[in-house]
Design an enzyme around this catalytic site. Structure first.
Site, PDB file in Angstrom:
ATOM      1  N   ASP A  47      35.609 -76.310 139.965  1.00 29.27           N
ATOM      2  CA  ASP A  47      35.542 -75.459 138.777  1.00 29.27           C
ATOM      3  C   ASP A  47      36.477 -74.247 138.899  1.00 29.27           C
ATOM      4  O   ASP A  47      36.351 -73.451 139.829  1.00 29.27           O
ATOM      5  CB  ASP A  47      34.121 -74.948 138.563  1.00 29.27           C
ATOM      6  CG  ASP A  47      33.115 -76.073 138.377  1.00 29.27           C
ATOM      7  OD1 ASP A  47      33.145 -77.043 139.164  1.00 29.27           O
ATOM      8  OD2 ASP A  47      32.296 -75.975 137.456  1.00 29.27           O
ATOM      9  N   HIS A  77      29.385 -83.474 136.207  1.00 35.43           N
ATOM     10  CA  HIS A  77      29.078 -82.048 136.166  1.00 35.43           C
ATOM     11  C   HIS A  77      27.568 -81.899 136.065  1.00 35.43           C
ATOM     12  O   HIS A  77      26.984 -81.965 134.992  1.00 35.43           O
ATOM     13  CB  HIS A  77      29.774 -81.410 134.953  1.00 35.43           C
ATOM     14  CG  HIS A  77      29.888 -79.927 135.041  1.00 35.43           C
ATOM     15  ND1 HIS A  77      30.883 -79.298 135.754  1.00 35.43           N
ATOM     16  CD2 HIS A  77      29.141 -78.935 134.501  1.00 35.43           C
ATOM     17  CE1 HIS A  77      30.744 -77.989 135.646  1.00 35.43           C
ATOM     18  NE2 HIS A  77      29.688 -77.737 134.890  1.00 35.43           N
ATOM     19  N   GLU A 131      35.961 -75.690 132.883  1.00 38.47           N
ATOM     20  CA  GLU A 131      34.943 -75.168 131.970  1.00 38.47           C
ATOM     21  C   GLU A 131      34.639 -73.684 132.155  1.00 38.47           C
ATOM     22  O   GLU A 131      34.011 -73.074 131.305  1.00 38.47           O
ATOM     23  CB  GLU A 131      33.646 -75.981 132.094  1.00 38.47           C
ATOM     24  CG  GLU A 131      32.877 -75.759 133.363  1.00 38.47           C
ATOM     25  CD  GLU A 131      31.393 -75.552 133.085  1.00 38.47           C
ATOM     26  OE1 GLU A 131      30.938 -75.858 131.984  1.00 38.47           O
ATOM     27  OE2 GLU A 131      30.719 -75.047 133.998  1.00 38.47           O
ATOM     28  N   ASN A 132      35.101 -73.102 133.275  1.00 37.87           N
ATOM     29  CA  ASN A 132      34.890 -71.669 133.524  1.00 37.87           C
ATOM     30  C   ASN A 132      36.190 -70.879 133.507  1.00 37.87           C
ATOM     31  O   ASN A 132      36.246 -69.761 134.017  1.00 37.87           O
ATOM     32  CB  ASN A 132      34.206 -71.453 134.873  1.00 37.87           C
ATOM     33  CG  ASN A 132      32.833 -72.079 134.957  1.00 37.87           C
ATOM     34  OD1 ASN A 132      32.533 -72.807 135.895  1.00 37.87           O
ATOM     35  ND2 ASN A 132      31.975 -71.814 133.988  1.00 37.87           N
ATOM     36  N   ASN A 162      29.016 -77.888 131.076  1.00 35.27           N
ATOM     37  CA  ASN A 162      28.017 -77.306 130.182  1.00 35.27           C
ATOM     38  C   ASN A 162      28.549 -76.127 129.371  1.00 35.27           C
ATOM     39  O   ASN A 162      27.963 -75.737 128.362  1.00 35.27           O
ATOM     40  CB  ASN A 162      26.774 -76.860 130.975  1.00 35.27           C
ATOM     41  CG  ASN A 162      27.097 -75.924 132.111  1.00 35.27           C
ATOM     42  OD1 ASN A 162      27.852 -76.279 133.018  1.00 35.27           O
ATOM     43  ND2 ASN A 162      26.535 -74.729 132.084  1.00 35.27           N
ATOM     44  N   HIS A 163      29.691 -75.548 129.788  1.00 41.55           N
ATOM     45  CA  HIS A 163      30.303 -74.460 129.019  1.00 41.55           C
ATOM     46  C   HIS A 163      31.446 -74.958 128.135  1.00 41.55           C
ATOM     47  O   HIS A 163      32.314 -74.170 127.733  1.00 41.55           O
ATOM     48  CB  HIS A 163      30.815 -73.368 129.953  1.00 41.55           C
ATOM     49  CG  HIS A 163      29.727 -72.528 130.550  1.00 41.55           C
ATOM     50  ND1 HIS A 163      28.844 -71.804 129.784  1.00 41.55           N
ATOM     51  CD2 HIS A 163      29.375 -72.317 131.851  1.00 41.55           C
ATOM     52  CE1 HIS A 163      27.994 -71.164 130.580  1.00 41.55           C
ATOM     53  NE2 HIS A 163      28.288 -71.473 131.838  1.00 41.55           N
TER      54      HIS A 163
END
Length: 257
Positions: A11, A150, A42-43, A70-71
């Site tokens: 990530d 993930h 995603e981050n 999830n983001h």
């Protein structure tokens, strides 16, 4: 055909991590003879989602595919990205299932890449059922198949790897930002690790500001974590060497920089 070397990066947390990859990824690829790079983005934007600008900075740095988690929709700018190199969780929503996997060309071979979301991270659909269905309809001549799972739960990741032991080349976990010490080849063919870690600030709590984290937990105030401003970053990832004729993983080892 010679083995294909695939690098999966953990990530990416914050722009300082992107800058480090911009400065170092070319050298890493040359050192390990990497042919194909996948990174979880995603981050990328302040630890919450991704923007079009940051996505293309990652691509320009030498990354071939960016997966999410999830983001995925934490930053609305993601809707501006129309590029098959951005893969979002297959089981996130029914309407976006077709964006959960893609096939890429590399050195005369095809590489199937899919992104899945763990059960407790908000996926609308069942990850196990969805990936099994997609693989069932995949052409047999596509040998190299990669899964970025993930997810939070270690047993969930291992269970998916076991279910797919005869169907894919590798299953690796993302999301926890902590690299696990269990990289291995399972069942003589499947490359596996529970989590590949993160590319992000060293002085942090999985990328988040340490002083803020102490206050947040001490006061139990329920506030969201904030990105660390430490410019010194680490790079975590894993390298899989794959036989393009069989899809079997021949060698696997982690990197920590």
């Amino acid at each position: 055909m010679k083995p294909i070397c695939i690098l999966a990066l953990g990530d990416i947390v914050g722009e300082q991590a992107i800058e480090m990859l911009e400065n170092n990824l070319k050298e890493i690829k040359e050192k390990y003879s990497v042919d194909f790079v996948i990174a979880n983005g995603e981050n990328a934007c302040k630890a919450r989602g991704i923007t079009k600008k940051l996505f293309y900075r990652l691509i320009d740095s030498g990354i071939d595919v960016v997966t999410m988690g999830n983001h995925t929709y934490s930053n609305p700018d993601i809707y501006e990205i129309d590029d098959k190199r951005l893969i979002i969780p297959l089981n996130g929503h029914r309407k976006t299932k077709e964006k959960g996997y893609e096939i890429f060309e590399c050195k005369g071979s095809q590489i199937f890449v899919a992104n899945l979301l763990g059960k407790n991270l908000g996926g609308e659909l069942n990850a196990f059922k969805e990936i099994r269905e997609v693989l069932h309809h995949l052409k047999e001549d596509i040998k190299i198949k990669v899964i970025d799972f993930h997810a939070e739960c270690c047993n969930e990741k291992m269970a998916l790897a076991y279910m797919l032991r005869n169907d894919v080349s590798m299953v690796y976990g993302t999301h926890t930002h902590v690299q696990t010490n269990d990289a291995k080849i399972l069942y003589h063919r499947l490359g596996y690790i529970t989590d590949i870690g993160m590319c992000g600030p060293i002085r942090s709590a999985i990328g988040y500001d340490l002083d803020f984290e102490v206050k947040r937990w001490l006061e139990d105030n329920g506030q969201d974590s904030i990105l660390s401003d430490d410019s010194n970053c680490q790079i975590n990832g894993i390298i899989f060497k794959v036989d393009p004729n069989t899809g079997n993983t021949l060698n696997v080892h982690t990197i920590v920089i």
